[in-house]
Design an enzyme around this catalytic site. Structure first.
Site, mmCIF file in Angstrom:
data_model
loop_
_atom_site.group_PDB
_atom_site.id
_atom_site.type_symbol
_atom_site.label_atom_id
_atom_site.label_comp_id
_atom_site.label_asym_id
_atom_site.label_seq_id
_atom_site.Cartn_x
_atom_site.Cartn_y
_atom_site.Cartn_z
ATOM 1 N N TYR A 159 -23.780 12.046 -2.417
ATOM 2 C CA TYR A 159 -22.472 12.658 -2.099
ATOM 3 C C TYR A 159 -21.734 13.026 -3.390
ATOM 4 O O TYR A 159 -21.258 14.153 -3.562
ATOM 5 C CB TYR A 159 -21.654 11.662 -1.274
ATOM 6 C CG TYR A 159 -20.320 12.170 -0.817
ATOM 7 C CD1 TYR A 159 -20.177 12.762 0.433
ATOM 8 C CD2 TYR A 159 -19.195 12.064 -1.620
ATOM 9 C CE1 TYR A 159 -18.955 13.234 0.863
ATOM 10 C CE2 TYR A 159 -17.959 12.528 -1.198
ATOM 11 C CZ TYR A 159 -17.839 13.105 0.043
ATOM 12 O OH TYR A 159 -16.625 13.583 0.463
ATOM 13 N N ASP A 174 -11.906 11.697 0.489
ATOM 14 C CA ASP A 174 -13.309 12.004 0.147
ATOM 15 C C ASP A 174 -13.884 11.034 -0.892
ATOM 16 O O ASP A 174 -15.091 10.764 -0.891
ATOM 17 C CB ASP A 174 -13.421 13.423 -0.414
ATOM 18 C CG ASP A 174 -13.416 14.485 0.676
ATOM 19 O OD1 ASP A 174 -13.918 14.216 1.775
ATOM 20 O OD2 ASP A 174 -12.909 15.588 0.411
ATOM 21 N N ASP A 226 -12.829 19.272 7.747
ATOM 22 C CA ASP A 226 -13.501 18.064 8.268
ATOM 23 C C ASP A 226 -12.517 16.914 8.441
ATOM 24 O O ASP A 226 -12.825 15.933 9.119
ATOM 25 C CB ASP A 226 -14.697 17.644 7.395
ATOM 26 C CG ASP A 226 -14.395 17.532 5.920
ATOM 27 O OD1 ASP A 226 -13.443 18.173 5.446
ATOM 28 O OD2 ASP A 226 -15.120 16.801 5.220
ATOM 29 N N HIS A 258 -15.435 9.413 4.766
ATOM 30 C CA HIS A 258 -16.819 9.633 5.187
ATOM 31 C C HIS A 258 -17.599 8.340 4.998
ATOM 32 O O HIS A 258 -17.553 7.729 3.919
ATOM 33 C CB HIS A 258 -17.507 10.716 4.347
ATOM 34 C CG HIS A 258 -16.931 12.084 4.505
ATOM 35 N ND1 HIS A 258 -17.067 12.823 5.665
ATOM 36 C CD2 HIS A 258 -16.232 12.858 3.643
ATOM 37 C CE1 HIS A 258 -16.479 13.997 5.501
ATOM 38 N NE2 HIS A 258 -15.952 14.045 4.282
ATOM 39 N N HIS A 304 -5.755 15.157 3.061
ATOM 40 C CA HIS A 304 -6.575 16.286 2.587
ATOM 41 C C HIS A 304 -6.744 17.217 3.769
ATOM 42 O O HIS A 304 -7.037 16.764 4.884
ATOM 43 C CB HIS A 304 -7.921 15.717 2.121
ATOM 44 C CG HIS A 304 -8.932 16.715 1.674
ATOM 45 N ND1 HIS A 304 -8.627 17.909 1.075
ATOM 46 C CD2 HIS A 304 -10.303 16.665 1.714
ATOM 47 C CE1 HIS A 304 -9.746 18.546 0.780
ATOM 48 N NE2 HIS A 304 -10.768 17.825 1.157
ATOM 49 N N HIS A 357 -21.014 21.183 5.056
ATOM 50 C CA HIS A 357 -20.142 22.214 4.492
ATOM 51 C C HIS A 357 -20.907 23.460 4.041
ATOM 52 O O HIS A 357 -20.417 24.233 3.211
ATOM 53 C CB HIS A 357 -19.346 21.667 3.301
ATOM 54 C CG HIS A 357 -18.363 20.581 3.653
ATOM 55 N ND1 HIS A 357 -18.361 19.922 4.852
ATOM 56 C CD2 HIS A 357 -17.351 20.044 2.932
ATOM 57 C CE1 HIS A 357 -17.387 19.021 4.866
ATOM 58 N NE2 HIS A 357 -16.757 19.069 3.708
ATOM 59 N N GLU A 396 -8.910 19.821 4.179
ATOM 60 C CA GLU A 396 -10.187 20.482 4.474
ATOM 61 C C GLU A 396 -10.522 20.250 5.958
ATOM 62 O O GLU A 396 -10.216 19.186 6.510
ATOM 63 C CB GLU A 396 -11.297 19.951 3.560
ATOM 64 C CG GLU A 396 -12.556 20.821 3.636
ATOM 65 C CD GLU A 396 -13.556 20.620 2.505
ATOM 66 O OE1 GLU A 396 -13.387 19.684 1.695
ATOM 67 O OE2 GLU A 396 -14.518 21.414 2.443
ATOM 68 N N HIS A 428 -10.945 15.951 -3.237
ATOM 69 C CA HIS A 428 -11.922 16.920 -3.650
ATOM 70 C C HIS A 428 -11.352 18.344 -3.735
ATOM 71 O O HIS A 428 -11.996 19.257 -4.255
ATOM 72 C CB HIS A 428 -13.068 16.794 -2.637
ATOM 73 C CG HIS A 428 -13.858 17.945 -2.268
ATOM 74 N ND1 HIS A 428 -13.961 18.453 -1.008
ATOM 75 C CD2 HIS A 428 -14.650 18.719 -3.050
ATOM 76 C CE1 HIS A 428 -14.778 19.470 -0.996
ATOM 77 N NE2 HIS A 428 -15.222 19.665 -2.198
HETATM 78 FE FE1 FEO Z 1 -13.118 17.680 1.025
HETATM 79 FE FE2 FEO Z 1 -14.498 15.604 3.393
HETATM 80 O O1 FEO Z 1 -13.480 17.068 2.756
#
Ligand code: FEO
Length: 402
Positions: free
Chosen positions: A193, A165, A83, A226, A79, A24, A81, A146
């Site tokens: 992380y 996340d 990714d 993740h 989410h 990121h 975002e 997140h």
């Molecule tokens: Fe907040 Fe893995 O994106």
């Protein structure tokens, strides 16, 4: 890596990003990462989360190895975002789902990102449920874990929490489960992380953990978006998040510095010696050698953060400015700090670092130490004394929490 069944009729259909090191644009991910998506086969076939746009075809083939994409009925977007939702426009073309399930904030953000008002949004909030047939998904908004749109999806019939996340790690592996990888490596990646991505929202983490406990959810698997899936260490990861969020750091310090001609480096080592004399553990890190996210990972268990820079153009060196900016944004709590640095003529760096630390709500041990040009034996003794004062302050801070 091939899709795998993680529960009866629940498949990991994620993508392994083996070689990414820049996560990121602000955190290092030395061991790559994964973008986990989950496919549930029920009366309503449902895909939970997706992947970055760059990996949309990888995701396609993963799903296609289980079912044709057009069979999917719902996409749950925990989410948005990029990714986890970057592949959404591509998926919408291939799937044409009956529902795109998201939180209220997720709805706004999907519109902001993809400008598609006609997608079949289905907005859910905390406490809402969605029947898939044999299963019912329960939603819990997890704002700021997140982003403001984030949410958990819990499937009680499978005792499965899809946590987005939260509880994730940047770890690209051929293994998918927590009992298949070295536990120390896994927890190190989990901590790295957390302390670079989740740390500023620690208060929210405590609220979410309490909320999960209050709901009495039976969880025997946590599937984050993740890294590794938790099945043998569910209690351990929940306890780790509680501990991370409480920030009950120990008798450790990080001495972090940048240096031009090694004078500030000499001071760093002398300060570290003084800290060690008090029995407090220390790690010395040069910002030329360590990324700011690795320093934050080290600070995870440390109460002390001692920062050094020579004076440069009436200020501090750029790498130290970068680190201080980054650390302040991550809002570590309850830390003890100090400042040091060499100078040639004007000597503003120690005052500048001190102000930075105070603005980051770090309790600063003053005065810091300035050394003109090259520190002599007496000046290094002064540095050592600063180290002892920092070490003592750390011991008192840790004891006050006991
Ligand atoms: Fe907040 Fe893995 O994106």
């Amino acid at each position: 890596m091939a899709a795998i069944e993680i529960k009866k009729n629940v498949y990991w259909v994620g993508v392994v990003d083996w070689n990414i090191h820049d996560f990121h644009g602000y955190s290092r991910s030395p061991e790559g990462t994964t973008y986990n998506a989950y496919l549930v086969l029920d009366d309503k076939i449902t895909l939970f989360d997706s992947a970055p746009q760059k990996f949309q075809w990888d995701l396609y083939h993963q799903i296609r190895s289980i079912i044709p994409l057009e069979k999917i009925d719902y996409i749950v977007c925990n989410h948005i975002e990029p990714d986890h939702a970057g592949a959404m426009p591509f998926l919408m073309e291939h799937i044409r789902p009956e529902k795109v399930v998201c939180s209220k904030m997720g709805h706004r953000m999907l519109l902001d990102h993809f400008h598609q008002p006609d997608w079949p949004y289905h907005v859910v909030g905390t406490g809402d449920t969605l029947s898939l047939g044999a299963r019912t998904v329960h939603f819990l908004e997890t704002r700021m874990l997140h982003w403001p749109d984030s949410m958990f999806s819990y499937i009680p019939e499978d005792k499965l929490l899809i946590s987005n996340d939260a509880f994730g790690q940047n770890l690209a592996t051929s293994e998918r489960f927590d009992d298949e990888v070295d536990f120390g490596r896994l927890m190190s990646a989990t901590s790295h992380y957390y302390h670079n991505i989740v740390l500023p929202y620690s208060t929210r983490v405590l609220e979410v953990l309490a909320e999960v406990g209050k709901r009495g959810w039976q969880i025997d698997m946590i599937a984050p978006d993740h890294g590794i899936i938790w099945r043998s260490h569910v209690a351990d990861i929940l306890a780790a998040y509680q501990a991370y969020a409480e920030q009950k750091t120990g008798k450790r310090a990080v001495v972090v510095y940048d240096t031009m001609w090694h004078s500030t480096e000499k001071m760093a080592k002398a300060i570290a010696d003084g800290i060690m004399e008090t029995g407090v553990g220390v790690r010395v890190m040069s910002l030329k050698e360590y990324h700011h996210s690795d320093v934050m990972a080290e600070l995870a268990t440390a109460t002390g953060i001692v920062c050094g820079s020579p004076t440069h153009n009436n200020g501090i060196l750029p790498l130290m400015a970068d680190f201080l900016t980054y650390m302040k944004g991550l809002r570590p709590a309850g830390r003890i700090g100090a400042a040091f640095g060499s100078y040639g003529w004007s000597g503003e760096s120690v005052a500048a670092i001190t102000e930075w630390l105070k603005s980051a709500k770090v309790d600063v041990v003053e005065p810091g130490v300035k050394a003109k040009n090259v520190p002599d034996h007496a000046k290094l003794a002064e540095c050592k004394d600063l180290g002892r004062r920092v070490g003592q302050a750390i011991i008192e801070r840790v004891q006050s929490r006991a």
